[in-house]
Design a protein around this motif. Structure first.
Motif, mmCIF file in Angstrom:
data_model
loop_
_atom_site.group_PDB
_atom_site.id
_atom_site.type_symbol
_atom_site.label_atom_id
_atom_site.label_comp_id
_atom_site.label_asym_id
_atom_site.label_seq_id
_atom_site.Cartn_x
_atom_site.Cartn_y
_atom_site.Cartn_z
ATOM 1 N N ILE A 56 45.149 -60.381 78.881
ATOM 2 C CA ILE A 56 43.824 -60.801 78.426
ATOM 3 C C ILE A 56 43.808 -62.324 78.435
ATOM 4 N N GLU A 57 42.801 -62.864 79.045
ATOM 5 C CA GLU A 57 42.684 -64.321 79.141
ATOM 6 C C GLU A 57 42.578 -64.953 77.754
ATOM 7 N N GLY A 58 43.301 -66.048 77.556
ATOM 8 C CA GLY A 58 43.202 -66.812 76.320
ATOM 9 C C GLY A 58 44.020 -66.262 75.166
ATOM 10 N N VAL A 59 44.803 -65.212 75.374
ATOM 11 C CA VAL A 59 45.617 -64.631 74.306
ATOM 12 C C VAL A 59 47.076 -64.923 74.610
ATOM 13 N N THR A 60 47.801 -65.402 73.617
ATOM 14 C CA THR A 60 49.219 -65.660 73.809
ATOM 15 C C THR A 60 50.028 -64.593 73.082
ATOM 16 N N ALA A 61 51.162 -64.276 73.633
ATOM 17 C CA ALA A 61 52.033 -63.253 73.049
ATOM 18 C C ALA A 61 52.727 -63.802 71.810
ATOM 19 N N LEU A 62 52.879 -62.960 70.793
ATOM 20 C CA LEU A 62 53.597 -63.363 69.582
ATOM 21 C C LEU A 62 55.095 -63.406 69.830
ATOM 22 N N LEU A 63 55.565 -62.499 70.671
ATOM 23 C CA LEU A 63 56.981 -62.456 71.034
ATOM 24 C C LEU A 63 57.093 -62.456 72.545
ATOM 25 N N ASP A 64 58.052 -63.215 73.055
ATOM 26 C CA ASP A 64 58.244 -63.265 74.504
ATOM 27 C C ASP A 64 58.961 -62.024 75.012
ATOM 28 N N ASN A 65 59.889 -61.484 74.213
ATOM 29 C CA ASN A 65 60.719 -60.378 74.656
ATOM 30 C C ASN A 65 60.669 -59.276 73.600
ATOM 31 N N VAL A 66 60.225 -58.076 73.983
ATOM 32 C CA VAL A 66 60.160 -56.962 73.027
ATOM 33 C C VAL A 66 61.229 -55.917 73.340
ATOM 34 N N ASP A 67 62.279 -56.316 74.049
ATOM 35 C CA ASP A 67 63.373 -55.391 74.345
ATOM 36 C C ASP A 67 64.197 -55.078 73.102
ATOM 37 N N ASN A 68 64.257 -56.013 72.165
ATOM 38 C CA ASN A 68 65.028 -55.836 70.946
ATOM 39 C C ASN A 68 64.090 -55.316 69.858
ATOM 40 N N VAL A 69 64.155 -54.008 69.598
ATOM 41 C CA VAL A 69 63.252 -53.372 68.643
ATOM 42 C C VAL A 69 63.454 -53.937 67.244
ATOM 43 N N ALA A 70 64.687 -54.184 66.867
ATOM 44 C CA ALA A 70 64.968 -54.723 65.534
ATOM 45 C C ALA A 70 64.283 -56.074 65.334
ATOM 46 N N GLU A 71 64.278 -56.885 66.377
ATOM 47 C CA GLU A 71 63.630 -58.194 66.292
ATOM 48 C C GLU A 71 62.121 -58.051 66.124
ATOM 49 N N VAL A 72 61.535 -57.132 66.843
ATOM 50 C CA VAL A 72 60.092 -56.900 66.747
ATOM 51 C C VAL A 72 59.735 -56.406 65.350
ATOM 52 N N LEU A 73 60.513 -55.440 64.821
ATOM 53 C CA LEU A 73 60.251 -54.928 63.477
ATOM 54 C C LEU A 73 60.435 -56.010 62.423
ATOM 55 N N ALA A 74 61.461 -56.841 62.595
ATOM 56 C CA ALA A 74 61.678 -57.937 61.658
ATOM 57 C C ALA A 74 60.492 -58.882 61.661
ATOM 58 N N TYR A 75 59.940 -59.144 62.823
ATOM 59 C CA TYR A 75 58.782 -60.036 62.927
ATOM 60 C C TYR A 75 57.557 -59.400 62.269
ATOM 61 N N LEU A 76 57.329 -58.122 62.547
ATOM 62 C CA LEU A 76 56.135 -57.455 62.027
ATOM 63 C C LEU A 76 56.216 -57.137 60.541
ATOM 64 N N GLU A 77 57.396 -56.731 60.084
ATOM 65 C CA GLU A 77 57.530 -56.281 58.695
ATOM 66 C C GLU A 77 58.202 -57.311 57.798
ATOM 67 N N GLY A 78 58.769 -58.320 58.382
ATOM 68 C CA GLY A 78 59.476 -59.320 57.602
ATOM 69 C C GLY A 78 60.942 -58.955 57.476
ATOM 70 N N ASP A 79 61.783 -59.958 57.408
ATOM 71 C CA ASP A 79 63.232 -59.713 57.348
ATOM 72 C C ASP A 79 63.658 -58.980 56.090
ATOM 73 N N GLU A 80 62.946 -59.152 54.986
ATOM 74 C CA GLU A 80 63.341 -58.525 53.730
ATOM 75 C C GLU A 80 63.029 -57.027 53.702
ATOM 76 N N PHE A 81 62.343 -56.514 54.717
ATOM 77 C CA PHE A 81 61.979 -55.098 54.747
ATOM 78 C C PHE A 81 63.201 -54.198 54.899
ATOM 79 N N LYS A 82 64.250 -54.691 55.566
ATOM 80 C CA LYS A 82 65.455 -53.900 55.816
ATOM 81 C C LYS A 82 65.909 -53.293 54.537
#
Length: 82
Positions: A56-82
């Motif tokens: 989509i034009e004009g939209v930037t990705a929040l994460l460059d790489n979503v291969d690491n699921v743990a990293e994506v969850l940490a970003y979305l839910e916060g590190d303290e969610f673990k």
């Protein structure tokens, strides 16, 4: 050919319904179903067109790489969610 065949309950119900609707024997319904199924199973598979996403034009990705699921969850839910 005579054989014993164990049929799952859901399949048996559908076979019996077809048998009554078409006023056929169970043997006729089973043979017809097997013929049709085997014909379909032995036909070459249709090649599916690959699914493509468009940016989509004009939209930037929040994460460059979503291969690491743990990293994506940490970003979305916060590190303290673990």
């Amino acid at each position: 050919m005579r054989t014993t065949l164990t049929i799952d309950e859901d399949v048996a119900v559908r076979l019996e319904r077809l048998r009554r609707e078409r006023d056929l024997s169970l043997k006729e319904v089973v043979n017809d179903a097997l013929r049709r199924g085997l014909r379909e199973m032995t036909m070459p598979q249709k090649k599916r067109k690959p699914f493509r996403t468009r940016p989509i034009e004009g939209v930037t990705a929040l994460l460059d790489n979503v291969d690491n699921v743990a990293e994506v969850l940490a970003y979305l839910e916060g590190d303290e969610f673990k």
